[in-house]
Write an enzyme that holds these catalytic residues in place. Structure first.
Site, PDB file in Angstrom:
ATOM      1  N   PHE A  21       0.798  -1.221   0.000  1.00 49.25           N
ATOM      2  CA  PHE A  21       0.000   0.000   0.000  1.00 49.25           C
ATOM      3  C   PHE A  21       0.834   1.276   0.000  1.00 49.25           C
ATOM      4  CE2 PHE A  21      -3.991  -1.783   2.375  1.00 49.25           C
ATOM      5  CZ  PHE A  21      -4.036  -2.824   1.464  1.00 49.25           C
ATOM      6  N   SER A  22       2.119   1.141   0.249  1.00 55.04           N
ATOM      7  CA  SER A  22       2.867   2.349   0.584  1.00 55.04           C
ATOM      8  C   SER A  22       4.352   2.229   0.271  1.00 55.04           C
ATOM      9  CB  SER A  22       2.723   2.612   2.081  1.00 55.04           C
ATOM     10  OG  SER A  22       3.323   1.549   2.794  1.00 55.04           O
ATOM     11  N   THR A  23       5.013   3.387   0.243  1.00 56.98           N
ATOM     12  CA  THR A  23       6.470   3.398   0.298  1.00 56.98           C
ATOM     13  C   THR A  23       6.850   4.093   1.603  1.00 56.98           C
ATOM     14  OG1 THR A  23       6.473   5.458  -0.962  1.00 56.98           O
ATOM     15  CG2 THR A  23       6.944   3.447  -2.186  1.00 56.98           C
ATOM     16  N   VAL A  24       7.967   3.677   2.188  1.00 56.07           N
ATOM     17  CA  VAL A  24       8.394   4.260   3.460  1.00 56.07           C
ATOM     18  C   VAL A  24       9.773   4.890   3.278  1.00 56.07           C
ATOM     19  CG1 VAL A  24       8.894   3.817   5.894  1.00 56.07           C
ATOM     20  CG2 VAL A  24       7.039   2.585   4.770  1.00 56.07           C
ATOM     21  N   LYS A  64       5.727   7.260   5.993  1.00 58.17           N
ATOM     22  CA  LYS A  64       4.994   6.240   5.234  1.00 58.17           C
ATOM     23  C   LYS A  64       4.003   6.939   4.319  1.00 58.17           C
ATOM     24  CE  LYS A  64       2.254   2.013   5.917  1.00 58.17           C
ATOM     25  NZ  LYS A  64       2.016   0.876   6.814  1.00 58.17           N
ATOM     26  N   ASP A  75      -1.554  -9.460  11.844  1.00 55.90           N
ATOM     27  CA  ASP A  75      -0.528  -9.744  10.835  1.00 55.90           C
ATOM     28  C   ASP A  75       0.864  -9.760  11.455  1.00 55.90           C
ATOM     29  OD1 ASP A  75       0.393 -10.445   8.351  1.00 55.90           O
ATOM     30  OD2 ASP A  75       0.441  -8.410   7.561  1.00 55.90           O
TER      31      ASP A  75
HETATM   32  P1  ADP Z   1       2.814  -2.004   4.601  1.00 51.48           P
HETATM   33  O1  ADP Z   1       1.560  -1.802   5.383  1.00 51.48           O
HETATM   34  O2  ADP Z   1       2.716  -1.370   3.226  1.00 51.48           O
HETATM   35  O3  ADP Z   1       3.331  -3.421   4.634  1.00 51.48           O
HETATM   36  P2  ADP Z   1       4.763  -1.319   6.643  1.00 51.48           P
HETATM   37  O4  ADP Z   1       4.240  -0.435   7.721  1.00 51.48           O
HETATM   38  O5  ADP Z   1       4.899  -2.767   6.966  1.00 51.48           O
HETATM   39  O6  ADP Z   1       3.908  -1.081   5.325  1.00 51.48           O
HETATM   40  O7  ADP Z   1       6.166  -0.744   6.138  1.00 51.48           O
HETATM   41  C1  ADP Z   1       6.823  -1.269   4.990  1.00 51.48           C
HETATM   42  C2  ADP Z   1       8.323  -1.379   5.257  1.00 51.48           C
HETATM   43  O8  ADP Z   1       8.865  -0.073   5.530  1.00 51.48           O
HETATM   44  C3  ADP Z   1       8.681  -2.196   6.484  1.00 51.48           C
HETATM   45  O9  ADP Z   1       8.768  -3.572   6.214  1.00 51.48           O
HETATM   46  C4  ADP Z   1      10.023  -1.586   6.882  1.00 51.48           C
HETATM   47  O10 ADP Z   1      11.055  -2.091   6.049  1.00 51.48           O
HETATM   48  C5  ADP Z   1       9.841  -0.121   6.558  1.00 51.48           C
HETATM   49  N1  ADP Z   1       9.361   0.622   7.733  1.00 51.48           N
HETATM   50  C6  ADP Z   1       8.087   0.757   8.152  1.00 51.48           C
HETATM   51  N2  ADP Z   1       7.985   1.502   9.282  1.00 51.48           N
HETATM   52  C7  ADP Z   1       9.248   1.855   9.600  1.00 51.48           C
HETATM   53  C8  ADP Z   1       9.839   2.632  10.681  1.00 51.48           C
HETATM   54  N3  ADP Z   1       9.078   3.165  11.632  1.00 51.48           N
HETATM   55  N4  ADP Z   1      11.180   2.785  10.682  1.00 51.48           N
HETATM   56  C9  ADP Z   1      11.940   2.215   9.719  1.00 51.48           C
HETATM   57  N5  ADP Z   1      11.466   1.496   8.700  1.00 51.48           N
HETATM   58  C10 ADP Z   1      10.139   1.301   8.620  1.00 51.48           C
END
Ligand code: ADP
Ligand code: MG
Length: 427
Positions: A32-35, A50, A152
């Site tokens: 759903f996203s890029t972080v 995010k 999850d």
């Molecule tokens: P999605 O809901 O799209 O799976 P996530 O919240 O799991 O998104 O985030 C995707 C990826 O981004 C994670 O697997 C991680 O690698 C990175 N990420 C997410 N949140 C953080 C954070 N707070 N700090 C560092 N990296 C993060």
């Protein structure tokens, strides 16, 4: 997916929320996203940004996640509950539409990457215990205080907390955050301008520097190959996009396949205890490097039936009442509570498997199995809660010397493995 309704394309130096946050480097992405790693010019801290895809269904999912994260953050002002904190949220207009953005505290590598860095050999039991305590602290908070089910839980959604905290004083640590967007490539071509390349490299180096050689940003294993030695292993639960409340559930099919509880497959209804099942699968994976259940469809049977068969081979036969009690039970079980298509099960109890396949000592195997098996009870209500689990003697016990030395031997060939890995990653 960088089109209308899809991801927002970000470049190093891009400003967000009226210039408060500056994009530094991509950290990861999901469906759903890029972080992105971003620099918060207001607090002089690094944060994770995010950025959700823009289409309506993603926007709605983002609003849900923001709601859950707000509740989590508001309920934990001391930030001690091993769950990620939401710092800010806003909307960002881009060529592909409006994107909901969440600003989260910046964390390190996921447990999945940690397992990979260990070449799927499993971590020392003392580290597994530390990590388990953190996850359980997070789950206890979510379940008991907030009534939230994560749905999850898996190694990918648990991130390490860096012991070197870049957020505390990035300036004094000699870091120069990128705060200006690099010049555009005026040729309009796809090649990056030299300055952009330079800035990108600088951002990469900066991140490498702030994470140091320790448990963050791709450096979970130190050069000596000793994973996380001497490091206080803290981690946090992330990704609340699918979270729900025990009294307000949204989906019938939840959880990532390998971490899915039997009652979800059978459609018997679910509650907090589905997270406890996933937690046990995660703990097993940390200790062995292998997934506890990796079902595959086969000739004449599907993935679900294979999954149920694997569970019973490891944990014993499912009580008939449970087996036939779900809305989908008839798809898999006959009226005696036997699987319809997979007739012959090869029982291999957990403690035996830990000894035979993973070379655990008898004592370690027995103790670890005693910790895990109650969490994998086919009767969901019998599984211990996170709170009860935190009291378990296994978590508060020292490891036997034997296991420590066995694992040290495992680690010896790590340098070679790491080099290979770096070559792969570096290209
Ligand atoms: P999605 O809901 O799209 O799976 P996530 O919240 O799991 O998104 O985030 C995707 C990826 O981004 C994670 O697997 C991680 O690698 C990175 N990420 C997410 N949140 C953080 C954070 N707070 N700090 C560092 N990296 C993060
Ligand atoms: Mg995720």
């Amino acid at each position: 997916s960088y089109r209308k309704g899809g991801y927002h394309a970000v470049r190093v130096g891009d400003p967000f929320n009226s210039g408060r946050y500056i994009a530094q480097r991509k950290l990861g992405w999901g469906e759903f996203s890029t972080v992105w790693l971003a620099y918060d010019t207001q607090s002089s801290k690094y944060v994770a940004l995010k950025i959700q895809k823009s289409a309506a269904q993603f926007a709605q999912a983002a609003l849900h996640e923001i709601e859950v994260l707000s509740i989590i953050t508001n309920g934990d002002p001391s930030n001690s509950n091993c769950v990620v904190q939401l710092i800010d949220h806003f909307k960002h207009a881009g060529p592909n539409g409006q994107h909901h953005c969440m600003v989260l505290e910046f964390l390190g590598d996921s447990l999945l990457r940690l397992i990979r860095y260990n070449r799927y050999k499993g971590l020392k039991l003392s580290k597994v215990k530390e990590i388990c305590k953190c996850i359980l602290t997070g789950l206890d908070y979510l379940h008991r205080e907030l009534g939230i089910i994560h749905t999850d839980l898996k190694p990918e959604n648990i991130l390490l907390v860096s012991t070197i905290d870049p957020a505390k004083d990035p300036i004094r640590s000699g870091l120069k955050p990128i705060i200006e967007r690099p010049e555009c490539n005026l040729n309009g071509g796809s090649t990056m301008s030299i300055i952009e390349k330079k800035l990108k490299r600088r951002a990469r180096n900066a991140v490498a520097k702030i994470s140091g050689s320790k448990a963050s940003m791709g450096v979970a294993v130190t050069k000596s190959g000793r994973c996380l030695d001497g490091i206080d292993v803290r981690c946090k639960v992330v990704d609340f996009g699918n979270a729900c409340w025990a009294d307000k559930r949204f989906a019938e099919e939840i959880q990532t396949r390998q971490y899915r509880a039997p009652e979800v497959i059978l459609r018997s209804g679910y509650s907090f205890t589905v997270d406890m099942w996933s937690f046990a699968c995660t703990a097993f994976e940390l200790a062995t490097g292998d997934m506890m259940f990796a079902p595959k469809e086969g000739q004449g049977f599907g993935e679900d039936e294979d999954h149920l068969a694997l569970m019973m081979e490891l944990l014993g036969k499912m009580p008939r009442k449970i087996a036939i009690g779900g809305a989908r039970s008839k798809d898999f079980f006959d009226r005696h509570g036997d699987l319809k298509r997979i007739r012959r099960l090869k029982f291999w109890p957990l403690d035996r498997m830990l000894v035979d396949r993973y070379s655990f000592s008898e004592t370690d195997a027995k103790e670890f199995a005693e910790f895990l098996c109650p969490l994998l009870d086919f009767t969901p209500a019998k599984r211990p809660t996170a709170e009860q689990c935190l009291q378990h003697s296994w978590l508060n016990m020292r490891d036997s010397i034997h296991k420590e030395s066995t694992n040290d031997a495992n680690m010896e060939s790590l340098d070679a493995g790491m080099n290979k890995l770096q070559l792969k990653v570096g290209k």
